[in-house]
Design a protein around this motif. Structure first.
Motif, PDB file in Angstrom:
ATOM      1  N   ASP A 192      -2.872   7.114   2.666  1.00 39.45           N
ATOM      2  CA  ASP A 192      -2.158   5.855   2.908  1.00 39.45           C
ATOM      3  C   ASP A 192      -2.631   5.331   4.263  1.00 39.45           C
ATOM      4  O   ASP A 192      -2.430   5.980   5.286  1.00 39.45           O
ATOM      5  CB  ASP A 192      -0.644   6.089   2.913  1.00 39.45           C
ATOM      6  CG  ASP A 192       0.132   4.797   3.112  1.00 39.45           C
ATOM      7  OD1 ASP A 192      -0.437   3.713   2.862  1.00 39.45           O
ATOM      8  OD2 ASP A 192       1.306   4.861   3.531  1.00 39.45           O
TER       9      ASP A 192
ATOM     10  N   LYS B 178       0.839  -1.220   0.000  1.00 41.02           N
ATOM     11  CA  LYS B 178       0.000   0.000   0.000  1.00 41.02           C
ATOM     12  C   LYS B 178       0.862   1.253   0.000  1.00 41.02           C
ATOM     13  O   LYS B 178       0.687   2.146  -0.823  1.00 41.02           O
ATOM     14  CB  LYS B 178      -0.881   0.058   1.273  1.00 41.02           C
ATOM     15  CG  LYS B 178      -1.876  -1.056   1.417  1.00 41.02           C
ATOM     16  CD  LYS B 178      -2.694  -0.890   2.695  1.00 41.02           C
ATOM     17  CE  LYS B 178      -1.922  -1.176   3.978  1.00 41.02           C
ATOM     18  NZ  LYS B 178      -1.480  -2.561   4.148  1.00 41.02           N
ATOM     19  N   THR B 179       1.808   1.303   0.943  1.00 44.11           N
ATOM     20  CA  THR B 179       2.626   2.510   1.080  1.00 44.11           C
ATOM     21  C   THR B 179       3.522   2.705  -0.142  1.00 44.11           C
ATOM     22  O   THR B 179       3.652   3.829  -0.645  1.00 44.11           O
ATOM     23  CB  THR B 179       3.460   2.421   2.378  1.00 44.11           C
ATOM     24  OG1 THR B 179       2.543   2.370   3.468  1.00 44.11           O
ATOM     25  CG2 THR B 179       4.381   3.609   2.542  1.00 44.11           C
TER      26      THR B 179
ATOM     27  N   ASP C 124      -1.186   6.208   8.814  1.00 42.87           N
ATOM     28  CA  ASP C 124      -0.687   5.044   9.539  1.00 42.87           C
ATOM     29  C   ASP C 124       0.306   5.487  10.617  1.00 42.87           C
ATOM     30  O   ASP C 124       1.309   6.127  10.291  1.00 42.87           O
ATOM     31  CB  ASP C 124       0.006   4.100   8.531  1.00 42.87           C
ATOM     32  CG  ASP C 124       0.374   2.776   9.148  1.00 42.87           C
ATOM     33  OD1 ASP C 124       0.476   2.692  10.388  1.00 42.87           O
ATOM     34  OD2 ASP C 124       0.573   1.809   8.386  1.00 42.87           O
TER      35      ASP C 124
HETATM   36 MG    MG Z   1       1.839   1.007   4.785  1.00 43.32          MG
END
Ligand code: MG
Ligand code: ATP
Length: 246
Positions: free
Chosen positions: A123, A15-16, A39
């Motif tokens: 994110d 994802k990041t 996050d």
């Molecule tokens: Mg991440």
């Protein structure tokens, strides 16, 4: 202003890496881009601060409305690309969102930025929570990295069920294969059957590539680190697909 999110309830799926690389490509394409690192691990903040620590603001400042959101924004060092760094207090975001019954706070917080920002990228931490629900509601489109394994596909199914249950629009969820390794039999099999397994997914496959891991050391997007690499090409194709959906 359009808002997109990279989200999966599964951790460590890319994802990041996708959020940072897509944010950079969007900024290069002329979108005034803001990446919000929701996050508490702070990985995308780390990348955009050039592999360094960056001090974010406490969640309480945002919740109490003491500090306007614009003051949370940092410049990334790249033209057109700013970010809101994470703070360890973001680990409490879920609990806070549950307590505040005031509609979609993420959406409300972002609203004042609509004049100067054309693309917001969220994110998200890996979880299936009140935060996920608000993120999916606030985002126009949600991109979901799926490693070609049964476990990762199962998380994708759980997310679809969650979206149905919460009456979130399932059509805004877009899965794509991530960290794919064609040397592995199962990865090959699931990729070959992509049309049945992820019928409405994006076509781009992000390969498992050491250059993406290297981003962590250098704190720079793959497009700058290794523009001729297979991974850089994959992120460019992913951006093309995402752009069409904006
Ligand atoms: Mg991440
Ligand atoms: N395409 C890729 N190829 C190889 N390694 C990758 C790739 N994408 C991500 N990684 C590596 O895998 C790890 C997890 O990636 P990333 O942080 O992007 O995942 P994530 O889904 O955001 O994780 P989390 O759920 O912890 O936030 C990192 O060490 C990253 O460098």
């Amino acid at each position: 202003m359009r808002t997109i999110a990279f989200y999966s309830l599964k951790g460590g799926v890319g994802k990041t890496a996708a959020a940072v690389n897509i944010a950079y490509l969007a900024s290069q394409a002329g979108y005034s881009t803001l990446l919000w690192d929701l996050d508490p691990q702070g990985a995308s903040s780390w990348y955009l601060a050039g592999a360094g620590e960056v001090k974010g603001h406490k969640l309480s400042h945002l919740l109490k409305g003491k500090t306007p959101i614009a003051e949370f924004i940092h410049e990334s060092g790249y033209a057109n690309l700013d970010f809101i760094p994470s703070h360890t207090s973001f680990r409490n975001l879920d609990v806070k969102l549950d307590q505040e019954d005031e509609g979609n706070l993420i959406k409300q917080w972002l609203a004042p930025l609509s004049e100067e920002t054309s693309l917001v990228i969220l994110d998200c931490p890996p979880s299936l929570s009140r935060l996920s629900e608000q993120v999916i509601k606030a985002a126009d489109q949600v991109f979901v990295p799926v490693i070609p394994t049964w476990l990762s596909l199962n998380s994708w199914k759980q997310l679809q069920a969650f979206a149905r249950d919460k009456k979130l629009k399932p059509s805004k969820l877009h899965p794509f294969y991530s960290m794919a390794d064609r040397r592995k039999g199962l990865h090959r099999e699931l990729i070959n059957n992509q049309d049945e397994i992820l019928p409405k997914g994006l076509k781009t496959i992000i390969p498992n590539a050491s250059v993406v891991e290297k981003m962590g050391e250098e704190g720079i997007p793959v497009e700058i680190l290794a523009p001729g690499s297979v991974a850089a090409d994959a992120y460019r194709r992913l951006w093309k697909e995402i752009r069409r959906l904006l």
